[in-house]
Design a protein around this motif. Structure first.
Motif, PDB file in Angstrom:
ATOM      1  N   LEU A 189       0.816  -1.210   0.000  1.00 58.93           N
ATOM      2  CA  LEU A 189       0.000   0.000   0.000  1.00 58.93           C
ATOM      3  C   LEU A 189       0.850   1.261   0.000  1.00 58.93           C
ATOM      4  N   PHE A 190       2.054   1.159   0.551  1.00 59.14           N
ATOM      5  CA  PHE A 190       2.974   2.294   0.537  1.00 59.14           C
ATOM      6  C   PHE A 190       3.919   2.245  -0.670  1.00 59.14           C
ATOM      7  N   ASP A 191       3.647   1.333  -1.600  1.00 54.56           N
ATOM      8  CA  ASP A 191       4.429   1.220  -2.851  1.00 54.56           C
ATOM      9  C   ASP A 191       5.901   0.928  -2.610  1.00 54.56           C
ATOM     10  N   ILE A 192       6.192   0.093  -1.615  1.00 55.70           N
ATOM     11  CA  ILE A 192       7.569  -0.344  -1.399  1.00 55.70           C
ATOM     12  C   ILE A 192       7.882  -1.419  -2.441  1.00 55.70           C
ATOM     13  N   PRO A 193       8.945  -1.286  -3.224  1.00 51.28           N
ATOM     14  CA  PRO A 193       9.246  -2.268  -4.270  1.00 51.28           C
ATOM     15  C   PRO A 193       9.373  -3.689  -3.697  1.00 51.28           C
ATOM     16  N   ALA A 194       8.676  -4.616  -4.303  1.00 52.16           N
ATOM     17  CA  ALA A 194       8.648  -5.990  -3.791  1.00 52.16           C
ATOM     18  C   ALA A 194      10.003  -6.671  -3.881  1.00 52.16           C
ATOM     19  N   HIS A 195      10.871  -6.234  -4.800  1.00 52.98           N
ATOM     20  CA  HIS A 195      12.167  -6.906  -4.945  1.00 52.98           C
ATOM     21  C   HIS A 195      13.017  -6.781  -3.686  1.00 52.98           C
TER      22      HIS A 195
ATOM     23  N   TYR B 237      11.922  -7.371  -0.634  1.00 54.50           N
ATOM     24  CA  TYR B 237      11.516  -8.313   0.415  1.00 54.50           C
ATOM     25  C   TYR B 237      10.943  -9.645  -0.095  1.00 54.50           C
ATOM     26  N   ALA B 238      10.649  -9.737  -1.390  1.00 50.61           N
ATOM     27  CA  ALA B 238       9.988 -10.944  -1.898  1.00 50.61           C
ATOM     28  C   ALA B 238      10.835 -12.204  -1.723  1.00 50.61           C
TER      29      ALA B 238
ATOM     30  N   GLU C 277      11.739  -2.174   8.058  1.00 46.21           N
ATOM     31  CA  GLU C 277      12.864  -1.288   7.751  1.00 46.21           C
ATOM     32  C   GLU C 277      12.679  -0.635   6.387  1.00 46.21           C
ATOM     33  N   LEU C 278      12.354  -1.440   5.401  1.00 45.31           N
ATOM     34  CA  LEU C 278      12.176  -0.922   4.043  1.00 45.31           C
ATOM     35  C   LEU C 278      11.031   0.091   4.001  1.00 45.31           C
TER      36      LEU C 278
END
Length: 366
Positions: free
Chosen positions: A24-30, A32-33, A60-61
């Motif tokens: 929802l905050f648009d943190i890039p999935a790469h 943490y995926a 953290e991210l």
């Protein structure tokens, strides 16, 4: 309750909340995926417990790009009743909100890391203080977000139990004062927030938490506590690659007799790589399959009324005699006796411990 094996992990439900917030905050999935426990087969499995380090890294991210009070508020907003499974209902179904939060404290390990987090309730005359204790550095922003969210979660569940919004008299946070307080005021419904406190806490009027819970059902709390015990007993903590492998092996075994290529495909590696990783972890395919077969048979004996012949057929044995020999080797008894007693400590003949590489992993009965 079983907590030692769960140290260093949290429920997959908590991780799902963290992932939802990151999206929802648009943190890039790469970022943490690839973390242990975030793969869909683990993230969506309520039996799996994710390494606490995974949730911390996602936080953290997120807090690099978003102030921690905003993350706390969003996590709370995404935490509707039932999001955290039986733990939620321990609070909302008890005879009083106070009894419910006491049950929640006793079973905090169902959702949180029992090695670092605890929930304490202190009665002080006309006031009751609910404290969330977390060992992380007060200045560490991901920990600040988690502490603030935890308090907001307790407040929401207590309000759900009382069927009206309970506003705390005072909030203390073991966190540095943020630049913007508004998200926290919205979260708690009060501006009476003290920062840099020794412990994060909510203070309520005692009368608000001791009033009877509307529509409470007699005996329901006992049922929910047993359910919480079962949740802990059947959880699968993911601490390492070997945990992931054993989870994949067990899931294949529940469907059919597993082969190395089947499990390798489920782990998205080649059979050769899978064998190499097993060697690195000082185990073998045959040993792991034997252990998974033993766990599977034990679950069938304890959780079903299938005949010994039927269990043998489901487990890849030629006949019931072969199954009986295996159970005798594992437990030093017969399948019928094991079913009657429910004993699952692996022993050899005459009650002596049987040589093996690991004990059974507790999983749900089929």
């Amino acid at each position: 309750m079983i907590t030692q094996a769960h140290q260093g992990t949290t429920s997959s439900a908590i991780t799902r909340l963290s992932v939802t917030a990151a999206r929802l905050f648009d943190i890039p999935a790469h970022g943490y995926a690839h973390l242990l426990g975030v793969a869909p087969e683990h993230l969506d499995d309520d039996l799996c417990r994710t390494p606490a380090a995974t949730g911390i890294r996602i936080a953290e991210l997120t807090t690099v790009r978003v102030p921690w009070p905003e993350l706390s508020l969003l996590l709370a907003e995404q935490s509707g009743i039932g999001t955290l499974g039986v733990w939620d209902y321990l609070i909302t179904s008890a005879p009083t909100p106070l009894e419910g939060i006491r049950d929640a404290a006793a079973y905090l390990a169902v959702v949180a890391d029992p090695g670092t987090d605890s929930l304490r309730i202190t009665e002080d005359g006309e006031q009751i203080v609910i404290s969330h204790v977390n060992e992380a550095d007060p200045g560490y922003e991901p920990a600040c977000a988690i502490r603030a969210f935890a308090l907001g979660l307790y407040q929401r569940r207590l309000s759900a139990a009382a069927q009206r919004r309970l506003v705390p008299l005072r909030v203390t946070l073991a966190a540095r004062a943020p630049r913007r307080h508004h998200p926290l005021i919205e979260l708690y419904g009060t501006a009476h927030i003290e920062f840099e406190a020794p412990i994060s806490s909510l203070t309520f009027r005692a009368v608000d938490l001791t009033a009877p819970t509307p529509h409470a059902q007699p005996g329901l709390s006992d049922v929910l506590r047993r359910h919480a015990d079962q949740t802990l007993a059947t959880a699968i903590p993911l601490h390492s690659w070997l945990d992931l492998f054993r989870t994949a092996l067990a899931s294949v075994h529940d469907e059919t007799f597993p082969t190395l290529p089947m499990v390798a495909r489920r782990l998205s590696v080649s059979p050769r790589t899978l064998q190499r990783r097993l060697d690195e972890h000082d185990t073998t395919w045959s040993n792991e399959v034997e252990a998974a077969r033993r766990d599977h048979i034990t679950r069938l004996l304890h959780g079903t009324e299938l005949s010994i012949d039927a269990i043998a057929a489901r487990s890849g044995y030629a006949d019931a005699r072969a199954l009986r020999r295996a159970v005798q080797r594992w437990y030093g008894t017969t399948p019928a006796a094991l079913r009657r007693t429910g004993r699952t400590d692996p022993t050899g003949p005459n009650g002596k411990p049987a040589p093996e590489h690991r004990r059974p992993v507790a999983r749900p009965m089929t």
